[in-house]
Design a protein around this motif. Structure first.
Motif, PDB file in Angstrom:
ATOM      1  N   ALA A  43      35.752  29.642  45.958  1.00  0.00           N
ATOM      2  CA  ALA A  43      35.386  30.152  44.628  1.00  0.00           C
ATOM      3  C   ALA A  43      35.374  31.666  44.670  1.00  0.00           C
ATOM      4  CB  ALA A  43      34.007  29.630  44.225  1.00  0.00           C
ATOM      5  N   CYS A  44      35.747  32.270  43.569  1.00  0.00           N
ATOM      6  CA  CYS A  44      35.720  33.731  43.479  1.00  0.00           C
ATOM      7  C   CYS A  44      34.280  34.204  43.654  1.00  0.00           C
ATOM      8  CB  CYS A  44      36.262  34.153  42.117  1.00  0.00           C
ATOM      9  SG  CYS A  44      36.081  35.915  41.833  1.00  0.00           S
ATOM     10  N   ASN A  45      34.079  35.266  44.415  1.00  0.00           N
ATOM     11  CA  ASN A  45      32.708  35.703  44.704  1.00  0.00           C
ATOM     12  C   ASN A  45      32.242  36.845  43.814  1.00  0.00           C
ATOM     13  OD1 ASN A  45      34.131  37.812  45.659  1.00  0.00           O
ATOM     14  ND2 ASN A  45      33.514  37.645  47.767  1.00  0.00           N
ATOM     15  N   PHE A  46      32.990  37.159  42.760  1.00  0.00           N
ATOM     16  CA  PHE A  46      32.627  38.355  42.002  1.00  0.00           C
ATOM     17  C   PHE A  46      31.603  38.127  40.899  1.00  0.00           C
ATOM     18  CE2 PHE A  46      36.706  40.265  43.556  1.00  0.00           C
ATOM     19  CZ  PHE A  46      36.088  41.224  44.308  1.00  0.00           C
ATOM     20  N   CYS A  47      31.688  37.013  40.186  1.00  0.00           N
ATOM     21  CA  CYS A  47      30.715  36.866  39.103  1.00  0.00           C
ATOM     22  C   CYS A  47      30.262  35.422  38.972  1.00  0.00           C
ATOM     23  CB  CYS A  47      31.248  37.428  37.777  1.00  0.00           C
ATOM     24  SG  CYS A  47      32.103  36.233  36.758  1.00  0.00           S
ATOM     25  N   SER A  48      29.350  35.199  38.034  1.00  0.00           N
ATOM     26  CA  SER A  48      28.693  33.894  37.938  1.00  0.00           C
ATOM     27  C   SER A  48      29.585  32.798  37.376  1.00  0.00           C
ATOM     28  CB  SER A  48      27.454  34.042  37.075  1.00  0.00           C
ATOM     29  OG  SER A  48      27.818  34.621  35.844  1.00  0.00           O
ATOM     30  N   VAL A  49      30.775  33.146  36.891  1.00  0.00           N
ATOM     31  CA  VAL A  49      31.660  32.093  36.380  1.00  0.00           C
ATOM     32  C   VAL A  49      32.090  31.175  37.526  1.00  0.00           C
ATOM     33  CG1 VAL A  49      33.851  31.632  35.215  1.00  0.00           C
ATOM     34  CG2 VAL A  49      32.438  33.540  34.481  1.00  0.00           C
ATOM     35  N   GLY A  50      32.340  31.765  38.687  1.00  0.00           N
ATOM     36  CA  GLY A  50      32.685  30.962  39.862  1.00  0.00           C
ATOM     37  C   GLY A  50      34.045  30.283  39.740  1.00  0.00           C
TER      38      GLY A  50
ATOM     39  N   GLU B 139      45.187  32.393  45.220  1.00  0.00           N
ATOM     40  CA  GLU B 139      45.517  32.334  43.789  1.00  0.00           C
ATOM     41  C   GLU B 139      44.570  31.391  43.065  1.00  0.00           C
ATOM     42  OE1 GLU B 139      49.148  29.403  43.365  1.00  0.00           O
ATOM     43  OE2 GLU B 139      49.466  30.717  45.071  1.00  0.00           O
ATOM     44  N   GLY B 140      44.616  31.375  41.737  1.00  0.00           N
ATOM     45  CA  GLY B 140      43.769  30.484  40.955  1.00  0.00           C
ATOM     46  C   GLY B 140      44.098  29.028  41.255  1.00  0.00           C
ATOM     47  N   ASP B 141      43.065  28.197  41.279  1.00  0.00           N
ATOM     48  CA  ASP B 141      43.260  26.782  41.599  1.00  0.00           C
ATOM     49  C   ASP B 141      43.492  25.998  40.304  1.00  0.00           C
ATOM     50  OD1 ASP B 141      43.138  24.179  42.352  1.00  0.00           O
ATOM     51  OD2 ASP B 141      41.171  24.270  43.304  1.00  0.00           O
ATOM     52  N   PRO B 142      44.716  25.515  40.075  1.00  0.00           N
ATOM     53  CA  PRO B 142      45.005  24.815  38.809  1.00  0.00           C
ATOM     54  C   PRO B 142      44.191  23.529  38.642  1.00  0.00           C
ATOM     55  CG  PRO B 142      46.897  24.723  40.311  1.00  0.00           C
ATOM     56  CD  PRO B 142      45.875  25.594  40.965  1.00  0.00           C
ATOM     57  N   ASP B 143      43.669  22.976  39.760  1.00  0.00           N
ATOM     58  CA  ASP B 143      42.879  21.735  39.661  1.00  0.00           C
ATOM     59  C   ASP B 143      41.395  22.008  39.439  1.00  0.00           C
ATOM     60  OD1 ASP B 143      45.102  20.171  40.111  1.00  0.00           O
ATOM     61  OD2 ASP B 143      44.891  20.297  42.294  1.00  0.00           O
TER      62      ASP B 143
ATOM     63  N   GLY C  33      42.864  27.231  36.995  1.00  0.00           N
ATOM     64  CA  GLY C  33      43.908  28.080  37.599  1.00  0.00           C
ATOM     65  C   GLY C  33      43.862  29.526  37.143  1.00  0.00           C
ATOM     66  N   GLY C  34      43.060  29.828  36.116  1.00  0.00           N
ATOM     67  CA  GLY C  34      43.002  31.200  35.618  1.00  0.00           C
ATOM     68  C   GLY C  34      42.092  32.081  36.457  1.00  0.00           C
ATOM     69  N   LEU C  35      42.428  33.344  36.567  1.00  0.00           N
ATOM     70  CA  LEU C  35      41.559  34.339  37.225  1.00  0.00           C
ATOM     71  C   LEU C  35      41.611  35.609  36.393  1.00  0.00           C
ATOM     72  CD1 LEU C  35      42.681  34.142  40.976  1.00  0.00           C
ATOM     73  CD2 LEU C  35      40.634  33.124  39.997  1.00  0.00           C
ATOM     74  N   CYS C  36      40.497  36.309  36.281  1.00  0.00           N
ATOM     75  CA  CYS C  36      40.543  37.604  35.611  1.00  0.00           C
ATOM     76  C   CYS C  36      41.049  38.645  36.612  1.00  0.00           C
ATOM     77  CB  CYS C  36      39.176  37.978  35.054  1.00  0.00           C
ATOM     78  SG  CYS C  36      38.026  38.570  36.303  1.00  0.00           S
ATOM     79  N   SER C  37      41.141  39.890  36.184  1.00  0.00           N
ATOM     80  CA  SER C  37      41.738  40.911  37.069  1.00  0.00           C
ATOM     81  C   SER C  37      40.918  41.110  38.342  1.00  0.00           C
ATOM     82  CB  SER C  37      41.889  42.227  36.310  1.00  0.00           C
ATOM     83  OG  SER C  37      40.650  42.570  35.742  1.00  0.00           O
ATOM     84  N   LYS C  38      39.581  40.919  38.236  1.00  0.00           N
ATOM     85  CA  LYS C  38      38.754  41.079  39.456  1.00  0.00           C
ATOM     86  C   LYS C  38      39.079  39.977  40.450  1.00  0.00           C
ATOM     87  CE  LYS C  38      34.660  41.384  37.666  1.00  0.00           C
ATOM     88  NZ  LYS C  38      33.209  41.295  37.696  1.00  0.00           N
ATOM     89  N   GLY C  39      39.107  38.743  39.931  1.00  0.00           N
ATOM     90  CA  GLY C  39      39.405  37.612  40.808  1.00  0.00           C
ATOM     91  C   GLY C  39      40.798  37.728  41.404  1.00  0.00           C
ATOM     92  N   ALA C  40      41.745  38.185  40.571  1.00  0.00           N
ATOM     93  CA  ALA C  40      43.123  38.292  41.051  1.00  0.00           C
ATOM     94  C   ALA C  40      43.252  39.344  42.148  1.00  0.00           C
ATOM     95  CB  ALA C  40      44.042  38.619  39.883  1.00  0.00           C
TER      96      ALA C  40
END
Ligand code: SF4
Length: 199
Positions: free
Chosen positions: A57-64, A80-84, A90-97
């Motif tokens: 999981a992305c570690n930047f914000c609470s969306v996870g 990369e974003g996990d489509p499942d 599968g989406g990620l914002c610029s921070k996650g990307a």
């Protein structure tokens, strides 16, 4: 021919454009029947050959948001974003990307850092040392602030808690980790157990 700087650039630009048109008119991969998408995806698969796939999981914000990553010989090859993933699909914002850059950054702290009381410098310590320090501190705080009973009218009722310890969880925790986290907080006597998204 007498050529000044400006006309040289014009001539040069014309020559480049001409060359571009020339090659466009020549045989391209598409003309030869090549499928660009298939070539790209085959190249990507080859890059990940023999790599192990993990979800995280992305570690930047609470969306996870969910991520999928590939690791070979201890090296992160792809992230990369996990489509499942049930939330982010599968989406990620610029921070996650950009998380791979954070992973590879030489500024990333890879060991616990400790600054002694009154000191101005941080020093690297081992995980064992850090866990010992935290455990000792928690024990001391818990013992010195323990509340056994509280008044309810005339009666002393048992409450057995401390108001000096708080626990903060995050969106990256799994259900199982949250369960253990809650157990630890409650056993320590804390009634302040929160989630980062609510703060
Ligand atoms: S990808 Fe963006 S929205 Fe998703 S958890 Fe990371 S920072 Fe938050």
């Amino acid at each position: 021919m007498n050529t000044n700087r400006r006309s040289f650039l014009k001539l040069f630009g014309g020559a480049v454009a001409g060359a571009g048109i020339g090659s466009y008119a020549g045989l391209s991969l598409a003309d030869a029947g090549a499928d660009h998408k298939a070539i790209k995806s085959a190249a990507a698969k080859k890059k990940l050959l023999g790599a192990k796939e993990f979800t995280t999981a992305c570690n930047f914000c609470s969306v996870g948001c969910g991520m999928v990553c590939h690791v070979r010989d201890g090296k992160l090859l792809n992230l990369e974003g996990d489509p499942d993933h049930v939330i982010s699909l599968g989406g990620l914002c610029s921070k996650g990307a950009s998380m791979r850059a954070a992973h590879e950054s030489d500024q990333r702290a890879k060991t616990p850092l400790y600054r002694a009381p009154g000191a101005t410098e941080w020093q690297k310590i081992s995980w064992d040392e850090a866990i010992d320090k935290i455990a000792n501190k928690m024990k001391a705080v818990r013992e010195s602030t323990w509340i056994e009973t509280e008044k309810d009218g005339d009666k002393d009722v048992p409450v057995n808690r401390t108001d000096a310890l708080a626990f903060m969880g995050g969106a990256q925790h799994t259900n199982e980790e949250c369960y253990l986290f809650q157990k630890m907080g409650r056993t320590a006597g804390s009634v302040t157990i929160e989630h980062q998204a609510r703060v």
